[in-house]
Motif scaffolding. Structure first.
Motif, short mmCIF file in Angstrom:
data_model
loop_
_atom_site.label_atom_id
_atom_site.label_comp_id
_atom_site.label_asym_id
_atom_site.label_seq_id
_atom_site.Cartn_x
_atom_site.Cartn_y
_atom_site.Cartn_z
N PHE A 175 0.83 -1.20 0.00
CA PHE A 175 0.00 0.00 0.00
C PHE A 175 0.87 1.25 0.00
CE2 PHE A 175 -2.72 -3.22 1.90
CZ PHE A 175 -3.91 -3.03 1.22
N SER A 176 0.55 2.18 -0.87
CA SER A 176 1.25 3.45 -0.89
C SER A 176 0.82 4.29 0.31
CB SER A 176 0.92 4.22 -2.18
OG SER A 176 -0.45 4.59 -2.19
N ARG A 177 1.56 5.34 0.60
CA ARG A 177 1.18 6.24 1.69
C ARG A 177 -0.21 6.82 1.44
NH1 ARG A 177 6.51 7.51 0.48
NH2 ARG A 177 8.02 7.16 2.18
N GLU A 178 -0.48 7.18 0.19
CA GLU A 178 -1.78 7.78 -0.14
C GLU A 178 -2.92 6.80 0.10
OE1 GLU A 178 0.93 7.90 -2.00
OE2 GLU A 178 1.43 10.02 -1.79
N ARG A 179 -2.72 5.53 -0.29
CA ARG A 179 -3.76 4.52 -0.07
C ARG A 179 -3.99 4.30 1.42
NH1 ARG A 179 -5.05 0.53 -3.65
NH2 ARG A 179 -6.43 -0.14 -1.97
N LEU A 180 -2.91 4.29 2.19
CA LEU A 180 -3.05 4.12 3.64
C LEU A 180 -3.77 5.30 4.26
CD1 LEU A 180 0.44 2.59 4.51
CD2 LEU A 180 -1.77 1.42 4.62
N LEU A 181 -3.48 6.50 3.79
CA LEU A 181 -4.19 7.68 4.30
C LEU A 181 -5.69 7.55 4.03
CD1 LEU A 181 -1.91 10.71 3.37
CD2 LEU A 181 -2.53 9.93 5.66
N ASP A 182 -6.05 7.15 2.84
CA ASP A 182 -7.47 6.98 2.50
C ASP A 182 -8.14 5.92 3.36
OD1 ASP A 182 -7.33 8.91 0.57
OD2 ASP A 182 -7.25 7.52 -1.13
N SER A 183 -7.45 4.79 3.55
CA SER A 183 -8.06 3.64 4.23
C SER A 183 -8.06 3.77 5.74
CB SER A 183 -7.32 2.35 3.84
OG SER A 183 -7.38 2.14 2.45
N VAL A 184 -7.01 4.36 6.31
CA VAL A 184 -6.87 4.41 7.77
C VAL A 184 -7.32 5.74 8.35
CG1 VAL A 184 -5.23 4.21 9.68
CG2 VAL A 184 -4.99 2.74 7.66
N TRP A 185 -7.00 6.84 7.68
CA TRP A 185 -7.36 8.16 8.19
C TRP A 185 -8.64 8.71 7.56
CZ3 TRP A 185 -2.38 6.50 8.19
CH2 TRP A 185 -1.61 6.76 9.33
N GLY A 186 -8.97 8.26 6.35
CA GLY A 186 -10.15 8.76 5.66
C GLY A 186 -9.80 9.71 4.54
N ARG A 187 -10.63 9.73 3.52
CA ARG A 187 -10.36 10.53 2.32
C ARG A 187 -10.32 12.03 2.59
NH1 ARG A 187 -10.57 7.84 -2.44
NH2 ARG A 187 -11.33 5.69 -2.38
N ASP A 188 -11.02 12.49 3.62
CA ASP A 188 -11.08 13.93 3.89
C ASP A 188 -9.98 14.39 4.83
OD1 ASP A 188 -13.36 14.11 2.30
OD2 ASP A 188 -14.68 13.64 3.99
N SER A 189 -9.05 13.50 5.15
CA SER A 189 -7.99 13.86 6.09
C SER A 189 -7.03 14.86 5.48
CB SER A 189 -7.22 12.59 6.49
OG SER A 189 -6.11 12.93 7.28
N ASP A 190 -6.57 15.82 6.32
CA ASP A 190 -5.60 16.82 5.88
C ASP A 190 -4.18 16.43 6.24
OD1 ASP A 190 -7.58 18.49 4.85
OD2 ASP A 190 -7.95 19.42 6.81
N ILE A 191 -3.99 15.20 6.73
CA ILE A 191 -2.68 14.74 7.16
C ILE A 191 -1.76 14.56 5.95
CG2 ILE A 191 -1.44 12.84 8.28
CD1 ILE A 191 -3.88 12.39 10.00
N GLU A 192 -0.51 14.95 6.10
CA GLU A 192 0.46 14.79 5.04
C GLU A 192 0.86 13.31 4.88
OE1 GLU A 192 1.82 17.07 2.98
OE2 GLU A 192 0.39 18.52 3.79
N PRO A 193 1.15 12.88 3.65
CA PRO A 193 1.54 11.49 3.43
C PRO A 193 2.74 11.05 4.27
CG PRO A 193 1.01 12.53 1.35
CD PRO A 193 0.98 13.62 2.38
#
Length: 231
Positions: A175-193
């Motif tokens: 999983f890329s950082r971006e995919r993990l952000l979507d799956s674990v933090w949510g698509r609307d997250s403002d967290i940096e990769p």
């Protein structure tokens, strides 16, 4: 009580014996056949909870069996995992487009396959999958919100727990950082990769305590994966 009924469609007797042993060890009921036509009959007479389907089998090819299962009212929603030695992208895409839920290329680890079957069942039929996730010597109790490695309790923060759960539900996948952000933090997250790297380090530190071996593999320019083959 069995964790589910599995139909194994495979014409390699040695592999059938090996997989049957592994799945029965994990409390699955296993029925097997080397023949595509018989597989369709078995699925119609008594629909299984999941199908492991080899591409190259006797009689009707596995890809056609998959297509017909998806047209069969009794088995249209039964999860299908394709097993095949055809690793090219075009073959994987064809298998998934035909209706397979997952695609495993030979050779593969029986333990990883058991984990993949459990993950698929968890998504489509949670009652069959139970409340525990495991990989190698790592175990997660979702209900109790506890993690153990080799019997030792592993303290994790909420984010690391969600991150590990995601890996446990998809063992071996990168999983890329971006995919993990979507799956674990949510698509609307403002967290940096790059924040993903911080939590990966925390997760590694927790599960690798006391000299335990590495289970989270870094794939250069691609991301991370839960994998016990980190050499």
């Amino acid at each position: 009580m069995a964790r589910g009924r599995l139909l194994l469609v495979e014409d390699d007797p040695g592999l059938v014996e090996l997989l049957t042993w592994h799945f029965r060890k994990e409390d699955f009921d296993v029925e097997s056949t080397p023949d595509g036509e018989e597989a369709l009959i078995l699925a119609e007479e008594s629909p299984p909870d999941i199908v492991l389907l080899d591409w190259m089998i006797e009689g009707i090819p596995g890809i056609e069996v998959c297509r017909r299962l998806r047209r069969m009212p009794a088995a249209a929603n039964v999860p299908i995992i394709m097993l095949t030695g055809r690793g090219e992208e075009v073959d994987r895409v064809r298998g998934l487009e035909t209706g397979a839920d997952d695609y495993v290329t030979k050779p593969f680890s029986p333990r990883e396959l058991v984990a993949r079957v459990t993950a698929v069942l968890r998504r489509v039929r949670p009652a069959l999958a139970g409340e525990l996730l495991s990989f190698a010597d790592l175990e997660m109790d979702i209900v109790a919100h506890k993690v153990k490695r080799a019997g030792r309790t592993v303290p994790l923060g909420p984010t690391e727990f969600r991150l590990l759960r995601h890996f446990l539900e998809h063992p071996g996948r990168v999983f890329s950082r971006e995919r993990l952000l979507d799956s674990v933090w949510g698509r609307d997250s403002d967290i940096e990769p790059r924040t993903v790297d911080v939590h990966i380090r925390r997760l590694r530190k927790a599960i690798n305590a006391n000299g335990a071996g590495e289970l989270i593999r870094t794939v250069r320019s691609a991301g991370y994966a839960l994998d016990d083959d980190t050499d």
